[in-house]
Design a protein around this motif. Structure first.
Motif, PDB file in Angstrom:
ATOM      1  N   ILE A   1      -8.592   3.580  -2.347  1.00 57.44           N
ATOM      2  CA  ILE A   1      -9.912   3.318  -1.773  1.00 57.44           C
ATOM      3  C   ILE A   1      -9.746   3.048  -0.284  1.00 57.44           C
ATOM      4  CG2 ILE A   1     -11.934   1.816  -1.822  1.00 57.44           C
ATOM      5  CD1 ILE A   1     -11.270   1.166  -4.730  1.00 57.44           C
TER       6      ILE A   1
ATOM      7  N   SER B   1     -15.374  -2.839   0.111  1.00 58.74           N
ATOM      8  CA  SER B   1     -15.005  -1.422   0.051  1.00 58.74           C
ATOM      9  C   SER B   1     -15.228  -0.866  -1.345  1.00 58.74           C
ATOM     10  CB  SER B   1     -13.551  -1.224   0.483  1.00 58.74           C
ATOM     11  OG  SER B   1     -12.662  -1.855  -0.417  1.00 58.74           O
ATOM     12  N   TYR B   2     -14.994  -1.702  -2.370  1.00 58.21           N
ATOM     13  CA  TYR B   2     -15.247  -1.254  -3.744  1.00 58.21           C
ATOM     14  C   TYR B   2     -16.745  -1.043  -3.963  1.00 58.21           C
ATOM     15  CZ  TYR B   2     -14.747  -0.836  -8.794  1.00 58.21           C
ATOM     16  OH  TYR B   2     -14.771  -0.358 -10.077  1.00 58.21           O
TER      17      TYR B   2
ATOM     18  N   ASN C   1      -8.749   5.124   4.617  1.00 59.91           N
ATOM     19  CA  ASN C   1      -8.208   5.806   3.437  1.00 59.91           C
ATOM     20  C   ASN C   1      -7.289   6.958   3.806  1.00 59.91           C
ATOM     21  OD1 ASN C   1      -9.989   7.728   4.327  1.00 59.91           O
ATOM     22  ND2 ASN C   1     -11.022   8.027   2.369  1.00 59.91           N
TER      23      ASN C   1
ATOM     24  N   GLN D   1     -17.955   2.120  -2.497  1.00 55.06           N
ATOM     25  CA  GLN D   1     -17.530   3.302  -3.247  1.00 55.06           C
ATOM     26  C   GLN D   1     -18.294   3.462  -4.557  1.00 55.06           C
ATOM     27  OE1 GLN D   1     -15.041   5.218  -1.991  1.00 55.06           O
ATOM     28  NE2 GLN D   1     -14.547   6.611  -3.669  1.00 55.06           N
ATOM     29  N   TYR D   2     -18.521   2.329  -5.266  1.00 55.85           N
ATOM     30  CA  TYR D   2     -19.051   2.410  -6.631  1.00 55.85           C
ATOM     31  C   TYR D   2     -20.403   1.729  -6.828  1.00 55.85           C
ATOM     32  CZ  TYR D   2     -14.346   3.993  -7.632  1.00 55.85           C
ATOM     33  OH  TYR D   2     -13.163   4.688  -7.627  1.00 55.85           O
TER      34      TYR D   2
END
Length: 768
Positions: free
Chosen positions: A585, A614-615, A763, A618-619
């Motif tokens: 990630i 950051s998670y 990344n 992303q999700y």
């Protein structure tokens, strides 16, 4: 009875993770650990209580330091500590005058073995060294030297003993034995042995100065000490060994009167200059006799300085497990009987791991998934070039090219080979059916080409700075000289491009010439080409393969490590974040610097805030369950972790992963000792040794990694499966890493701090 292997395999739930493996009664796993034949009997030990104004601030550190000072001045005595008291086998008579503590003698006591297991382990280690230092070869030469570790320069060739050294006799090979004695609940001693090779310089620093060699910056050790003292030479002082120092009237006086070792210095001239050394342990500047210091010789130094000798000694350096166990046996036979411990002695066969609290097992590798959802084994990674990458960069790559002046044709050969391989599926001008077309999209015309003069730092900067004026370069491809050193542009280029947020791929001229030679060089360039393409992929945000069915209900993995920016100054923490498939990630290098190897709570806050954010980016939601892999020891504030993750509503598990272990694993199969293959392990609920690399017996033996669970609900079988899976996911090569990419990449960031942007989530793998 041989221990029966078990297998860690894909579960329905965690309790089913370990299943019996049938048909393996002919195999057993052991560690290089040997039990005593007898139970330990109590002995009489002198005990001292320490008084110091530093006890309140750090009791254990103060007592350890005091014990070290007493040992230093009483090298022939057995002196020990347990964090509460100081102990000795004989009364301590020589107490130095310039100390910041006092000792009160408490008497001579019989000490219970079970209540003092750590102390008895240290005492037995002391007596082992006392026995081993008396062993002679040909009844004339001492076979071993017993300092901080035990070494022997005598090698048996099947007929006689001899010394293995370079032609000019400046460097000799030695076998090094690191030992640790553990006392268990059964009142027996367990001897852990790790034997390695060491290279000993026959010249000390005084000899090198006589030869006119500049010793500044040399990594050295104190050869006069029984305890490890190493560091870097700062300078040759104008003061001599008879001049006054802060802690003693003179260095000569210190050896003659404080250490009571006048024989060491009696034949050395009074006008001998002092050598100042910055010590590894505390970075203090410490004065030494030049005769006391010897340079530390590494295998890399030997390979460069004595390449023929380095090759000749390989059979003595690269030992498979069968040979290692044979050497352990001879070593234990040399230890003999320890009379002072009621004739204690050791078995010469490794003990069963069950008495150490372990059980044996095997972790099976999981399949990888690459392009077109194709499944491949880790041994079939080369097929990724046929099936395609799991995730390519989302744009056509714009590459800038830099090369030494006059080597434009060499650069063209490299650029063309990479371009045709990635876009047309061609190798050496021919279509290759095993290379997928459009592996990567690369812009045909070079975005920029720039020459530089080798050996000119100014010209390196000039060439690199021209990139600042070019918009949207995704990667710089540079040819650099083969030789390392100040004149090599590798570091200057990497630093400049990292500052400009541009990843780079370096290619040595030696490798580049293989591309230029084409078919004349055979297929030798193919391996390099494949890894270069993987490097380009990872540095531009792509992913070659993933683990689709990662075991355990984990949303992401975090790798933590600590780096040294400069000796004794700053130790910033580094973090790498992977999702449950092993896709990167982000990686992160905090802006905040710190002191010491314990990651400070404010830096942990910065790291894990970025992990969660950051998670989420992303999700679209927070991770529910995080696994933290800590390189080395997790000595951070456990209460901080507990409070932080409870407030976030996130479950967490902390696992320590250590690459330096005190023992290796061996496999016994049909009464033969062999190297254990990848995946074999010994483990319990809290600790495991796991083999992560296959090593051909001709190349030595595998070094397992040590895994310790600090906290969390995930069981060790799941942890082992996760870690082995993460060793398979290295982006930069078709070869696997010994470490999981969590701590493996965090370690790479720490070693390449100057080439990584700080305070920024990223990344693209600059550090590959």
């Amino acid at each position: 009875m041989k221990n029966e292997l078990e297998i860690v395999c894909e579960p329905i739930d965690q309790k089913d993770y370990i299943l019996k493996l049938g048909g393996n009664m002919g195999k057993s796993l052991k560690l290089e650990v040997y039990s005593s034949k007898q139970e330990i009997q109590e002995i009489t030990i002198h005990r001292y209580e320490l008084t110091s104004n530093k006890l309140d601030s750090n009791k254990y550190k103060t007592i350890r330091s005091a014990c070290g000072k007493l040992k230093n001045c009483n090298s022939s005595l057995g002196i020990f500590e347990d964090g509460n008291y100081i102990y000795s086998l004989c009364k301590i008579e020589n107490i130095p005058s310039n100390i910041d503590f006092s000792l009160e003698y408490k008497g001579e006591y019989h000490h219970s073995v079970q209540e003092n297991r750590g102390l008895y382990g240290k005492i037995i280690e002391y007596y082992i060294k006392e026995n081993i230092r008396k062993v002679k070869v040909y009844e004339k030469y001492y076979k071993y030297r017993c300092k901080d570790v035990i070494t022997s320069s005598w090698f048996w060739n099947g007929e006689k003993y001899g010394v293995i050294q370079t032609q000019d006799k400046s460097i000799k090979l030695a076998r090094k034995f690191s030992i640790r004695v553990e006392v268990k609940e059964d009142n027996r001693a367990y001897l852990w042995i790790m034997n390695n090779s060491e290279f000993i310089s026959n010249d000390n620093i005084a000899n090198l100065l006589e030869k006119g060699i500049n010793v500044k910056g040399m990594y050295v050790k104190n050869d006069w000490s029984n305890y490890k003292q190493s560091g870097v030479v700062i300078n040759v002082d104008e003061r001599t060994v008879v001049d006054k120092l802060d802690f003693t009237p003179s260095l000569k006086y210190y050896y003659e009167n404080t250490k009571k070792q006048p024989n060491l210095v009696k034949n050395i001239r009074d006008d001998t200059p002092i050598i100042n050394v910055e010590m590894d342990r505390d970075h203090k500047i410490t004065p030494y006799y030049p005769q006391a210091l010897k340079p530390i010789i590494t295998r890399e130094y030997l390979l460069k300085k004595e390449p023929i000798f380095s090759k000749q000694i390989e059979p003595y350096v690269k030992l498979d497990m069968k040979r290692r166990i044979e050497l352990d046996k001879y070593f234990i036979e040399d230890i003999g009987i320890i009379g002072e411990m009621n004739r204690l002695s050791f078995h010469v066969e490794p003990c069963d791991i069950s008495v150490l609290g372990f059980k044996p097992g095997r972790v099976e590798k999981l399949p990888l998934f690459c392009g077109n959802n194709r499944s491949i084994s880790s041994e079939e990674k080369y097929k990724v070039y046929n099936f395609g990458f799991y995730q390519k960069p989302k744009y056509k790559l714009k590459i800038g090219y830099l090369y030494p002046r006059g080597y434009e044709l060499l650069m063209k050969a490299v650029a063309n080979e990479i371009y045709m391989f990635c876009t047309q599926g061609m190798y050496q001008g021919n279509r290759d059916q095993y290379i997928k077309e459009e592996l990567l999209e690369i812009q045909g015309a070079a975005k920029i080409k720039e020459e530089y003069d080798i050996g000119s730092i100014t010209d390196y900067k000039r060439a690199a700075n021209k990139l600042k004026n070019i918009d949207k370069i995704d990667l710089v491809l540079a040819i650099v000289p083969n030789e390392e050193g100040e004149d090599n542009p590798y570091d200057p280029f990497k630093k400049v491009w990292a500052q400009m947020n541009i990843p780079s791929q370096m290619i040595s001229m030696e490798t580049a010439k293989l591309f230029q030679e084409g078919k004349k060089a055979g297929n030798r360039s193919k391996y390099y080409l494949q890894n270069i393409v993987l490097g380009i992929l990872g540095k531009t945000g792509g992913t070659p393969w993933i683990i689709k069915n990662m075991p355990g209900d984990v949303d992401c993995f975090v790798g933590l490590d600590v780096a040294t920016m400069a000796k004794g100054i700053h130790y910033p923490a580094c973090s790498v974040v992977f999702d449950k498939y092993g896709r990167l990630i982000n990686f992160f290098k905090p802006k905040i610097a710190q002191q010491g190897e314990k990651i400070q709570s404010n830096i942990l806050q910065e790291i894990f805030d970025e992990v969660i954010l950051s998670y989420e980016a992303q999700y679209g939601e927070k991770p529910r369950n995080i696994v933290i892999h800590r390189d080395g020891f997790s000595n951070e504030d456990s209460k901080w972790y507990e409070y932080y993750f409870k407030a976030q509503g996130i479950s967490y598990t902390i696992v320590e992963i250590r690459k330096n272990t005190r023992s290796k694993l061996l496999m016994e199969q049909e009464n033969e000792v062999i190297n254990p293959p990848v995946g074999y392990c010994v483990y319990n609920e809290k600790k495991a040794y796991l083999v992560t690399t296959d090593i051909n017996p001709k190349s030595g033996s595998p070094n397992p990694i040590l895994i310790e669970k600090v906290c969390g609900d995930i069981g060790m079988p799941v942890i082992l499966k996760q870690i082995l899976s993460l060793t398979q996911l290295h982006v930069g090569s078709i070869r696997e890493m010994r470490l999981p990419i969590t701590t493996g990449y965090a370690d790479k960031i720490c070693k390449n701090l100057d080439f990584v942007q700080e305070g920024k989530l990223e990344n693209r793998l600059f550090f590959l």
